[in-house]
Motif scaffolding. Structure first.
Motif: not given
Ligand SMILES: CCCCCCCCCCCCCC(=O)CSCCNC(=O)CCNC(=O)[C@H](O)C(C)(C)COP(=O)(O)OP(=O)(O)OC[C@H]1O[C@@H](n2cnc3c(N)ncnc32)[C@H](O)[C@@H]1OP(=O)(O)O
Ligand SMILES: CN(C)Cc1n[nH]c2ccc(-c3ccc(F)cc3OCCn3ccnc3)cc12
Length: 392
Positions: A326-333
């Motif tokens: 989730l950390l990586q997904l939200m950083n891409d967001a």
């Protein structure tokens, strides 16, 4: 709040502060449905100068009147420096989900001038509470013109939308507010991630940290120019079935969550320019969707600033991670929001959001967003992480 008297809310089927310690009360509806023949057929009385109007948001003229009322009179932050500035396209999206009722888009006009001076809306939603899927109204956009405040108009607006919802045989509602009313089912903290720190400091949204220079601050919040997750791409119509499966499975872990089918997902999650952005992760090996993230566009007017008039804000909406952390997904967001020239990315501490907020350099906001259910009692207040519902 606990000591305050709530002359209107004390009359309503909502959790009352005095009930909090009464453990004999059951979880679920507070009042039983009324036979439709017994629901008040005619609108509530307004003060003489005013009349009810149903607002057709498909009418460019009416939509513009609603936009202008909200743009000048809707929610401001505690320091009255910013006011939400929902766009017309956003309002049409927010108010026209599958199965919506035009009669639940309620305005108040001055009889003589026909000026729109108040507004309140409901939209139908299926909300699961534990294992109970309940048909509810999501009530939003309650607004009384600044010149008509503190005249007890809000309770009339609320009773009228309640009456019209009852006429459709719906007896529960969900709503949020920045104010404490009887009685929150949970209270969430909102967080802000700077994307354009220089502008945020110029307009007074943020302050330069102690021992921090502007260039050090800009470096602190700098993001890569492109996303890092392989297979990260914009959501498309063909993704709706897979995104619906991902979302429905993920939502089962929360105590309160929307029960969204494919038609709902097509409306609420499919990208719409300047309204809603959504991205999926398609595994390069299997071509299966493993994750998705979404955020909506809600600018705030900057009140009384000489050079900046608008703060471009993105708000975290629904995110599901099954493979990408989730950390990586939200950083891409954050990275795509920066590419799209947003100034700030906002998120509530609902669902699993608190697992990434601090690490991705979000700062805490200055207030809380309280969640409420109407005519549905929960035995215990929820933790924000037990909540899977985001209202616009
Ligand atoms: C089964 C279906 C059921 C459907 C209905 C479900 C319930 C839906 C409920 C609505 C959900 C909306 C969600 C939503 O839209 C998201 S929260 C955003 C609300 N809007 C704003 O903050 C815009 C700026 N403010 C205004 O326009 C006015 O201040 C408003 C209109 C807010 C109040 O106008 P006013 O001129 O300042 O005040 P009076 O008319 O003199 O009335 C005072 C009474 O209103 C109570 N009040 C104040 N703010 C409230 C709020 N945000 N929710 C509920 N109640 C609110 C207050 O506690 C008091 O009652 P009490 O004496 O008992 O304490
Ligand atoms: C949810 N929906 C019902 C609108 C609504 N009503 N009342 C509110 C009070 C806070 C937030 C909120 C939610 C998330 C967030 F990150 C920041 C927020 O407000 C910051 C303070 N602010 C107010 C206006 N401009 C800035 C939304 C709302």
């Amino acid at each position: 709040t606990l000591s305050q008297s709530h002359k209107f809310w004390e009359t309503q089927p909502v959790g009352q502060f005095k009930d909090l310690r009464d453990t004999s009360l059951r979880e679920g509806p507070i009042e039983s449905p009324t036979p439709l023949s017994e629901v008040k057929q005619e609108p509530y009385n307004l003060p003489n100068l005013y009349e009810w109007v149903t607002c057709d948001m498909d009418s460019e003229e009416t939509c513009a009147e609603v936009y202008n009322l909200l743009s000048n009179n809707y929610v401001e932050d505690d320091e009255n420096m910013f006011r939400f500035n929902y766009s017309k396209e956003f309002l049409r999206w927010a108010l026209h989900p599958p199965g919506y009722y035009k009669s639940w888009h309620i305005g108040v006009r001055v009889k003589s001038s026909k000026k729109l001076v108040a507004f309140i809306t409901g939209i139908p939603a299926r909300i699961r509470v534990r294992s109970d899927v309940v048909s509810m109204a999501e009530v939003n956009f309650l607004c009384v013109h600044k010149k008509l405040r503190s005249k007890r108009l809000a309770p009339v607006m609320i009773k009228e939308v309640t009456r019209r919802v009852h006429l459709e045989n719906i007896w529960q509602a969900a709503y949020t507010a920045g104010v404490v009313l009887p009685t929150p089912i949970t209270s969430c903290q909102y967080w802000h991630r700077s994307l354009n720190p220089k502008k945020l400091i110029d307009v007074g949204f943020s302050r330069l940290g102690p021992r921090m220079t502007m260039s050090r601050t800009m470096k602190l919040f700098k993001l890569p120019d492109s996303t890092v997750t392989p297979g990260f791409r914009k959501m498309e119509l063909r993704d709706v079935p897979a995104v619906t499966r991902l979302l429905r499975t993920y939502m089962m872990q929360f105590v309160v969550a929307p029960d969204l089918d494919e038609l709902d997902v097509e409306h609420w999650i499919l990208p719409k320019e300047d309204v809603i952005d959504s991205y999926v992760v398609e595994s390069p090996e299997t071509h299966k969707l493993t994750d998705f993230c979404s955020f909506y566009t809600l600018p705030s007017s900057i009140l009384g600033h000489p050079t900046h008039s608008t703060l471009k804000a993105a708000y975290s909406y629904y995110n599901v991670s099954t493979k990408t952390p989730l950390l990586q997904l939200m950083n891409d967001a954050l990275i795509v929001a920066k590419q799209k020239d947003f100034d700030v990315f906002n998120a509530l501490d609902v669902m699993h959001n608190e697992t990434f907020l601090k690490e991705l350099k979000y700062g805490p906001g200055d207030g809380k967003l309280h969640y409420y259910l109407y005519n549905y009692r929960l035995k215990h207040i929820l933790r924000p992480s037990e909540l899977g519902l985001v209202l616009l």
